[in-house]
Design a protein around this motif. Sequence first.
Motif, PDB file in Angstrom:
ATOM      1  N   ASP A   1      12.877   2.920  -7.295  1.00 24.82           N
ATOM      2  CA  ASP A   1      12.751   2.870  -6.593  1.00 24.82           C
ATOM      3  C   ASP A   1      11.325   2.026  -5.591  1.00 24.82           C
ATOM      4  O   ASP A   1      11.053   1.257  -5.115  1.00 24.82           O
ATOM      5  N   HIS A   2      10.496   3.320  -6.193  1.00 18.18           N
ATOM      6  CA  HIS A   2       8.988   2.751  -5.659  1.00 18.18           C
ATOM      7  C   HIS A   2       8.483   1.546  -6.791  1.00 18.18           C
ATOM      8  O   HIS A   2       7.304   0.958  -5.981  1.00 18.18           O
ATOM      9  N   ILE A   3       8.982   1.334  -7.682  1.00 17.75           N
ATOM     10  CA  ILE A   3       8.331   0.172  -8.223  1.00 17.75           C
ATOM     11  C   ILE A   3       9.275  -0.905  -8.194  1.00 17.75           C
ATOM     12  O   ILE A   3       8.107  -1.923  -7.778  1.00 17.75           O
ATOM     13  N   TYR A   4       9.943  -0.806  -7.543  1.00 16.18           N
ATOM     14  CA  TYR A   4      11.057  -1.761  -6.901  1.00 16.18           C
ATOM     15  C   TYR A   4      10.239  -2.629  -6.206  1.00 16.18           C
ATOM     16  O   TYR A   4      10.125  -3.902  -6.284  1.00 16.18           O
TER      17      TYR A   4
ATOM     18  N   LEU B   1       0.514  -1.091  -0.313  1.00 11.53           N
ATOM     19  CA  LEU B   1      -0.195  -0.235  -0.129  1.00 11.53           C
ATOM     20  C   LEU B   1       0.967   1.443   0.077  1.00 11.53           C
ATOM     21  O   LEU B   1       0.423   2.145  -0.449  1.00 11.53           O
ATOM     22  N   ARG B   2       2.047   1.089   0.756  1.00 13.54           N
ATOM     23  CA  ARG B   2       2.886   2.353   1.088  1.00 13.54           C
ATOM     24  C   ARG B   2       3.210   2.653  -0.583  1.00 13.54           C
ATOM     25  O   ARG B   2       3.825   3.964  -1.073  1.00 13.54           O
ATOM     26  N   SER B   3       3.251   1.625  -1.340  1.00 14.56           N
ATOM     27  CA  SER B   3       4.613   1.581  -2.548  1.00 14.56           C
ATOM     28  C   SER B   3       3.637   2.330  -3.587  1.00 14.56           C
ATOM     29  O   SER B   3       3.484   2.923  -4.283  1.00 14.56           O
ATOM     30  N   ILE B   4       2.047   2.050  -3.425  1.00 12.87           N
ATOM     31  CA  ILE B   4       1.085   1.718  -4.298  1.00 12.87           C
ATOM     32  C   ILE B   4       1.174   3.389  -3.901  1.00 12.87           C
ATOM     33  O   ILE B   4       1.131   4.205  -5.216  1.00 12.87           O
ATOM     34  N   VAL B   5       0.970   4.671  -2.676  1.00 18.05           N
ATOM     35  CA  VAL B   5       0.783   5.882  -2.638  1.00 18.05           C
ATOM     36  C   VAL B   5       2.035   6.491  -3.714  1.00 18.05           C
ATOM     37  O   VAL B   5       1.820   7.343  -3.670  1.00 18.05           O
ATOM     38  N   CYS B   6       3.004   5.667  -2.726  1.00 19.17           N
ATOM     39  CA  CYS B   6       4.309   6.468  -3.815  1.00 19.17           C
ATOM     40  C   CYS B   6       4.632   7.139  -5.114  1.00 19.17           C
ATOM     41  O   CYS B   6       5.003   7.612  -5.277  1.00 19.17           O
ATOM     42  N   LEU B   7       3.601   5.370  -5.600  1.00 18.58           N
ATOM     43  CA  LEU B   7       4.155   5.780  -6.987  1.00 18.58           C
ATOM     44  C   LEU B   7       3.314   6.714  -8.334  1.00 18.58           C
ATOM     45  O   LEU B   7       3.399   7.057  -8.509  1.00 18.58           O
TER      46      LEU B   7
ATOM     47  N   SER C   1      22.961  -2.486 -16.471  1.00 14.83           N
ATOM     48  CA  SER C   1      22.232  -3.196 -15.387  1.00 14.83           C
ATOM     49  C   SER C   1      22.051  -2.434 -14.440  1.00 14.83           C
ATOM     50  O   SER C   1      21.612  -2.449 -13.204  1.00 14.83           O
ATOM     51  N   PHE C   2      20.733  -1.033 -15.198  1.00 16.50           N
ATOM     52  CA  PHE C   2      20.604  -0.426 -13.694  1.00 16.50           C
ATOM     53  C   PHE C   2      19.722  -0.872 -13.111  1.00 16.50           C
ATOM     54  O   PHE C   2      19.229  -0.193 -11.373  1.00 16.50           O
ATOM     55  N   TYR C   3      18.816  -2.363 -12.932  1.00 15.89           N
ATOM     56  CA  TYR C   3      17.921  -2.358 -12.700  1.00 15.89           C
ATOM     57  C   TYR C   3      18.298  -3.327 -10.679  1.00 15.89           C
ATOM     58  O   TYR C   3      19.926  -3.589 -11.022  1.00 15.89           O
ATOM     59  N   ARG C   4      17.609  -3.327  -9.970  1.00 19.85           N
ATOM     60  CA  ARG C   4      17.827  -3.626  -8.666  1.00 19.85           C
ATOM     61  C   ARG C   4      17.289  -5.487  -8.927  1.00 19.85           C
ATOM     62  O   ARG C   4      17.104  -6.102  -9.493  1.00 19.85           O
TER      63      ARG C   4
END
Length: 220
Positions: free
Chosen positions: A31-34, A17-23, A101-104
């Motif tokens: 970072d929010h997507i990951y 839920l926190r990630s969705i709000v930040c996104l 190679s940017f991805y987490r």
Amino acid sequence: MLVVEKRRIHPNIKTILRSIVCLVREPENLDHIYDLEDGLRDTKASLLALEWLNTQPEVAQLIQERYIAPPPDIEALLQYPQDSLGYAYAVYIQKAGFDPSFYRTIQVEDNVSYFLLRVRQTHDIWHVVTGFKTDTNGEIGLKAFELAQTRRNLAVFLVGAAMLATLATSPQALPNLLKQIILGYQMGEKAKPLFAQKWEENWEKPLLQWRSELGIEVSL
């Protein structure tokens, strides 16, 4: 006596839920997507998507093999023929100023974590092959394509978040976003599974040949 069944709440629900709000607030913050993807990793939806992917023999074989390619050498790919996937990918990366190679990174511990790593590793290859741009509409169009191809739960959340954010901040842009979503999903349904491809072993193959073999018609 009425018995009310208690439904178990997923332990990562706060992170999700926190990630969705930040996104929604910062849709371009990777970072929010990951964080959201990591939160969704062990959900039932992820397991069901993986089960469905394993019904496709080519995809199941790649998952079983856990094929991972080394990071691409952009300078080397620029020496390939100009009609090749390798050259097109290298030009795309160079023009955008991206790091391939940017991805987490993620530790491969099971099939779900392998799937997530491989999707992250090949994200920009999918952009080149499908023709979707890296602007908001292009990214969401590609997510709709991924949804049709993989039933990935992150794609559902990102498409939904993009629609909500657009509705709240730029409602006049919603029709164009919806067109990209519809286009991406329809393209994904028609195409052969991109996840099954070992792109890195066939950089020299012409991009148009890749699209023809995979059933991708670019009309963006």
